[in-house]
Design an enzyme around this catalytic site. Structure first.
Site, PDB file in Angstrom:
ATOM      1  N   ASP A  81     -15.410  14.605  65.814  1.00  0.00           N
ATOM      2  CA  ASP A  81     -15.145  14.705  67.246  1.00  0.00           C
ATOM      3  C   ASP A  81     -15.499  16.108  67.732  1.00  0.00           C
ATOM      4  OD1 ASP A  81     -14.306  13.688  69.705  1.00  0.00           O
ATOM      5  OD2 ASP A  81     -12.323  14.596  69.468  1.00  0.00           O
ATOM      6  N   TYR A 109     -16.270  18.858  71.213  1.00  0.00           N
ATOM      7  CA  TYR A 109     -15.501  19.442  72.316  1.00  0.00           C
ATOM      8  C   TYR A 109     -16.541  20.063  73.240  1.00  0.00           C
ATOM      9  CZ  TYR A 109     -11.481  22.317  74.007  1.00  0.00           C
ATOM     10  OH  TYR A 109     -10.469  22.915  74.724  1.00  0.00           O
ATOM     11  N   HIS A 163     -14.240  20.427  80.586  1.00  0.00           N
ATOM     12  CA  HIS A 163     -13.024  20.048  79.858  1.00  0.00           C
ATOM     13  C   HIS A 163     -12.471  21.252  79.088  1.00  0.00           C
ATOM     14  CE1 HIS A 163     -10.175  17.900  77.324  1.00  0.00           C
ATOM     15  NE2 HIS A 163     -10.786  18.365  76.254  1.00  0.00           N
ATOM     16  N   ARG A 209      -4.353  29.306  78.156  1.00  0.00           N
ATOM     17  CA  ARG A 209      -4.626  30.722  77.881  1.00  0.00           C
ATOM     18  C   ARG A 209      -4.904  31.536  79.137  1.00  0.00           C
ATOM     19  NH1 ARG A 209      -7.365  28.156  73.905  1.00  0.00           N
ATOM     20  NH2 ARG A 209      -9.231  28.166  75.173  1.00  0.00           N
ATOM     21  N   GLU A 253      -8.801  10.199  75.851  1.00  0.00           N
ATOM     22  CA  GLU A 253      -9.913  11.107  76.118  1.00  0.00           C
ATOM     23  C   GLU A 253     -11.158  10.258  76.342  1.00  0.00           C
ATOM     24  OE1 GLU A 253     -10.147  14.058  72.952  1.00  0.00           O
ATOM     25  OE2 GLU A 253      -8.673  15.321  73.989  1.00  0.00           O
ATOM     26  N   GLU A 293     -14.806   9.628  76.177  1.00  0.00           N
ATOM     27  CA  GLU A 293     -15.920  10.199  75.408  1.00  0.00           C
ATOM     28  C   GLU A 293     -17.021   9.150  75.228  1.00  0.00           C
ATOM     29  OE1 GLU A 293     -14.944  12.391  71.894  1.00  0.00           O
ATOM     30  OE2 GLU A 293     -12.932  12.923  72.591  1.00  0.00           O
ATOM     31  N   ASP A 336     -10.765   8.606  72.545  1.00  0.00           N
ATOM     32  CA  ASP A 336     -10.145   9.407  71.487  1.00  0.00           C
ATOM     33  C   ASP A 336      -8.677   9.640  71.854  1.00  0.00           C
ATOM     34  OD1 ASP A 336      -9.806  11.107  69.291  1.00  0.00           O
ATOM     35  OD2 ASP A 336     -10.414  12.868  70.442  1.00  0.00           O
ATOM     36  N   ARG A 396      -0.533  14.668  72.501  1.00  0.00           N
ATOM     37  CA  ARG A 396      -0.573  16.097  72.863  1.00  0.00           C
ATOM     38  C   ARG A 396       0.575  16.903  72.262  1.00  0.00           C
ATOM     39  NH1 ARG A 396      -5.726  16.330  74.037  1.00  0.00           N
ATOM     40  NH2 ARG A 396      -6.323  14.982  75.769  1.00  0.00           N
ATOM     41  N   GLN A 413      -0.027  17.349  68.535  1.00  0.00           N
ATOM     42  CA  GLN A 413      -1.167  18.273  68.395  1.00  0.00           C
ATOM     43  C   GLN A 413      -0.736  19.729  68.595  1.00  0.00           C
ATOM     44  OE1 GLN A 413      -4.359  17.270  71.066  1.00  0.00           O
ATOM     45  NE2 GLN A 413      -5.672  18.942  70.425  1.00  0.00           N
ATOM     46  N   TYR A 419      -1.554  21.986  65.170  1.00  0.00           N
ATOM     47  CA  TYR A 419      -2.983  22.331  65.118  1.00  0.00           C
ATOM     48  C   TYR A 419      -3.276  23.753  64.631  1.00  0.00           C
ATOM     49  CZ  TYR A 419      -3.593  25.273  69.312  1.00  0.00           C
ATOM     50  OH  TYR A 419      -3.578  26.291  70.217  1.00  0.00           O
ATOM     51  N   LYS A 427      -4.690  12.999  66.307  1.00  0.00           N
ATOM     52  CA  LYS A 427      -5.914  12.298  66.694  1.00  0.00           C
ATOM     53  C   LYS A 427      -6.231  11.163  65.730  1.00  0.00           C
ATOM     54  CE  LYS A 427      -7.449  15.434  69.747  1.00  0.00           C
ATOM     55  NZ  LYS A 427      -8.071  15.125  71.026  1.00  0.00           N
ATOM     56  N   THR A 456      -8.763   5.522  67.325  1.00  0.00           N
ATOM     57  CA  THR A 456      -9.915   5.847  68.171  1.00  0.00           C
ATOM     58  C   THR A 456     -10.555   4.512  68.514  1.00  0.00           C
ATOM     59  OG1 THR A 456     -10.254   7.878  66.892  1.00  0.00           O
ATOM     60  CG2 THR A 456     -12.073   7.157  68.301  1.00  0.00           C
ATOM     61  N   THR A 496     -14.181  15.102  75.168  1.00  0.00           N
ATOM     62  CA  THR A 496     -13.755  14.627  76.487  1.00  0.00           C
ATOM     63  C   THR A 496     -14.749  15.048  77.549  1.00  0.00           C
ATOM     64  OG1 THR A 496     -11.508  14.963  75.746  1.00  0.00           O
ATOM     65  CG2 THR A 496     -11.829  14.619  78.110  1.00  0.00           C
ATOM     66  N   GLU A 526      -5.571  16.802  81.801  1.00  0.00           N
ATOM     67  CA  GLU A 526      -6.192  17.497  82.934  1.00  0.00           C
ATOM     68  C   GLU A 526      -5.802  16.882  84.279  1.00  0.00           C
ATOM     69  OE1 GLU A 526      -9.827  16.844  80.478  1.00  0.00           O
ATOM     70  OE2 GLU A 526     -10.600  18.436  81.766  1.00  0.00           O
TER      71      GLU A 526
END
Ligand code: MN
Length: 423
Positions: free
Chosen positions: A134, A136, A141, A150, A207, A209, A241, A245, A248, A252, A261, A265, A358, A372
Site C-alpha cells: 500500500d 501513500y 491526502h 503535525r 480509504e 484507492e 483500504d 485509525r 493505527q 504505528y 490495515k 482490504t 488514498t 479527512e
C-alpha cells in the site's frame, strides 16, 4: 482491423450508454454460475462472457502454453502468459462481440452457452493476491493528514517528494466486493488514557484507492525500466483500504501500519486492463523537485478516472455521496510505484497488488477518507436528515465507483462494496 478501443465500435449485445461495460472495456473477472466451477469471464453490458466455453468451442486460442487458463479460479495463469497474449486475446474477444460479426451473434446455441446474465453470476476474488503493498502517493491526502497531526509547516515528511512512500500489507485478507467486514479489535490507547486496553475499534475508516494488478514477474535482484514496469501492469481495480485509525495511532511507531490495515482490504471484481485505459492516459501533476533518475517518466502514466464514494447507514433507503474525485491527481503514478518497489532488488510476482494510497483531490468534497472528510472527527458529515458520521458505524455500507468517460460510452470499474458488522 478496427482497434478494440475505437469509440465507434458496437457490440451485437445491447449496452446502455451509462453501462460500465461496453465493448471498449472488456474487463476480466472470475465468476461461477449454473452450478459450474469458477472460470474466467469478461463483462459485456449485463452479461458475462464465458471464456472457458469459448475456448472449448475452439473460438478462442491462447497459444501452446495457454490451454486451460480460463478454467482457473483466478486470472493469474492467464496473466502469466504476458502482454502479447493479453493483446491478442483482447482483439479476438472484441472481434467476436462486434455487431457486424455473425460468428457468435448468429450461433444461438453458442450464445446460450457463453453468455451468462450478470445477475445469475457470482463474482469471485479475481486474482490470487501474491503480495499486497500500500502506497501513500496522493499529495493532497498526505498533506491533509500531515496538517492534522503535525501542523501546516511540517505537513509532508522530508522523504515524501523524493519517493513513493509505502509499506507491505497483508495479502491474506484482500477480499472481493460484497464481503462483510467485521469491526476489528486491537490495542487502543485513547488520548488521556495511561495504559492501553484491548477492544473494538472506535474510529473505523475507509480509504478510496485504485489497485494496480501486476501481471508479470521480475526476479529478485533485478531493477526495472519505465517501459518494463509499464508492461508488467495488467490492469486496475477499485480498492478500499479499510483502516482502524485508533489502532493505527498507537501501533504505528516506529515501523508503520500493521494490524490497523491488515483486517480487510476490499477490491472490485472486474480487472479493467491497462489496454482499455489507454485512451484515458493523462499527464500527472508536475513533480518538483525532479525525481531521481530511476523514477523519471518519459510518458504520462496517470489516468482520467472519475471516482465516487457513497455511504448508506442502515436506516437510509439510498446511499449518500460523500466524495467525488479523480485518479488523475495522483502525484506518484503506478509505474513509479512499481519502479520504486523493485529498485532495491525486491522480486515482484504475478498477482501482486499495489494500492495507490488514498486519493484526495484539491477540493474539500474530493477527500478520500472519513479521517479527512470529518477532519479527524471534528466536523461530522451529514448523510441524511438526523444521520451524521465522523467514522463508520456498524451496519454502514460503503460503495466506491469509478469510470472513464468516453464520448457516448464509459469504461467503468463497477463497484466495490463493504458492510460493517459488529466486532
Ligand atoms: Mn491506504
Amino acid at each position: 482491423m478496427t482497434h478494440p478501443n475505437d469509440p465507434a465500435l458496437r457490440s451485437f449485445i445491447p449496452v446502455d450508454a451509462e453501462s460500465d461495460f461496453p465493448i471498449q472495456n472488456l474487463p476480466y473477472g472470475v465468476f461461477s454460475a449454473r452450478g459450474l466451477a469458477p472460470r474466467v469471464g469478461v463483462a459485456i453490458g449485463d452479461y458475462v462472457l464465458d471464456l472457458w466455453e469459448l475456448e472449448q468451442d475452439g473460438r478462442l486460442a491462447v497459444g501452446q502454453d495457454g490451454p486451460g487458463v480460463f478454467v482457473a479460479d483466478t486470472l493469474n495463469p492467464f496473466m502469466a502468459l504476458g502482454p502479447k497474449v493479453w493483446a491478442a486475446t483482447r482483439s479476438r474477444i472484441s472481434e467476436l462481440l462486434r455487431h457486424d460479426n455473425g460468428e457468435l451473434r448468429d450461433n444461438e446455441a453458442l450464445c446460450r452457452r457463453v453468455l451468462v446474465p450478470m445477475k445469475e453470476a457470482r463474482l469471485h476474488l479475481p486474482i490470487a493476491v501474491s503480495g499486497y503493498t500500500d502506497f501513500y502517493a496522493s499529495k493532497e491526502h498526505a498533506s491533509n493528514v500531515g496538517i492534522m497531526f503535525r501542523g501546516k509547516e511540517n505537513a509532508l515528511q522530508p522523504n515524501w517528494l523524493h519517493m513513493p512512500v509505502g509499506y507491505n500489507g497483508r495479502a491474506s485478507t484482500v477480499v472481493v466486493s460484497g464481503t462483510k467486514v467485521r469491526r476489528p479489535r486491537g490495542q487502543l490507547k485513547p488520548p488521556g488514557a495511561d495504559l492501553p486496553s484491548f477492544g473494538a475499534c472506535r474510529r473505523l475508516d475507509f480509504e478510496l484507492e485504485m489497485g494496480a494488478v501486476i501481471g508479470q514477474p521480475s526476479p529478485m535482484g533485478e531493477t526495472l525500466t519505465e517501459a518494463l514496469a509499464e508492461q508488467m501492469i495488467f490492469g486496475f481495480v477499485l480498492l478500499n483500504d479499510w483502516s482502524a485509525r485508533d489502532i493505527q495511532q498507537w501501533e504505528y511507531v516506529p515501523l508503520g501500519p500493521f494490524l490497523a490495515k491488515a483486517f480487510a482490504t476490499s477490491i472490485s471484481p472486474w480487472v479493467v486492463t491497462s489496454a482499455a485505459l489507454e485512451p484515458f492516459r493523462r499527464q500527472g501533476p508536475k513533480q518538483d523537485p525532479a525525481p531521481l533518475p530511476y523514477l523519471q517518466q518519459t510518458q504520462p502514466h496517470n489516468y482520467d478516472i472519475e471516482l465516487e464514494v457513497a455511504l448508506r447507514a442502515a436506516p437510509m433507503s439510498k446511499p449518500a455521496r460523500i466524495c467525488r474525485t479523480n485518479f488523475k491527481y495522483m502525484y506518484w503514478s503506478s509505474v513509479q510505484q512499481l519502479l520504486h518497489h523493485a529498485s532495491s532488488g525486491c522480486a515482484m510476482n504475478v498477482g501482486d497488488l499495489l494500492g495507490s494510497g488514498t486519493m484526495s483531490g484539491p477540493e474539500k468534497d474530493q477527500r478520500g477518507s472519513l479521517l479527512e472528510i470529518s477532519w479527524n472527527g471534528t466536523e461530522p458529515v451529514e448523510l441524511a436528515s438526523g444521520i451524521t458520521r465522523t467514522f463508520l458505524e456498524d451496519g454502514d455500507s460503503l460503495v466506491m465507483r469509478g469510470w472513464c468517460q468516453g464520448n457516448g460510452y464509459r469504461v467503468g470499474f463497477g463497484e466495490v462494496e463493504g458492510t460493517i458488522v459488529p466486532a
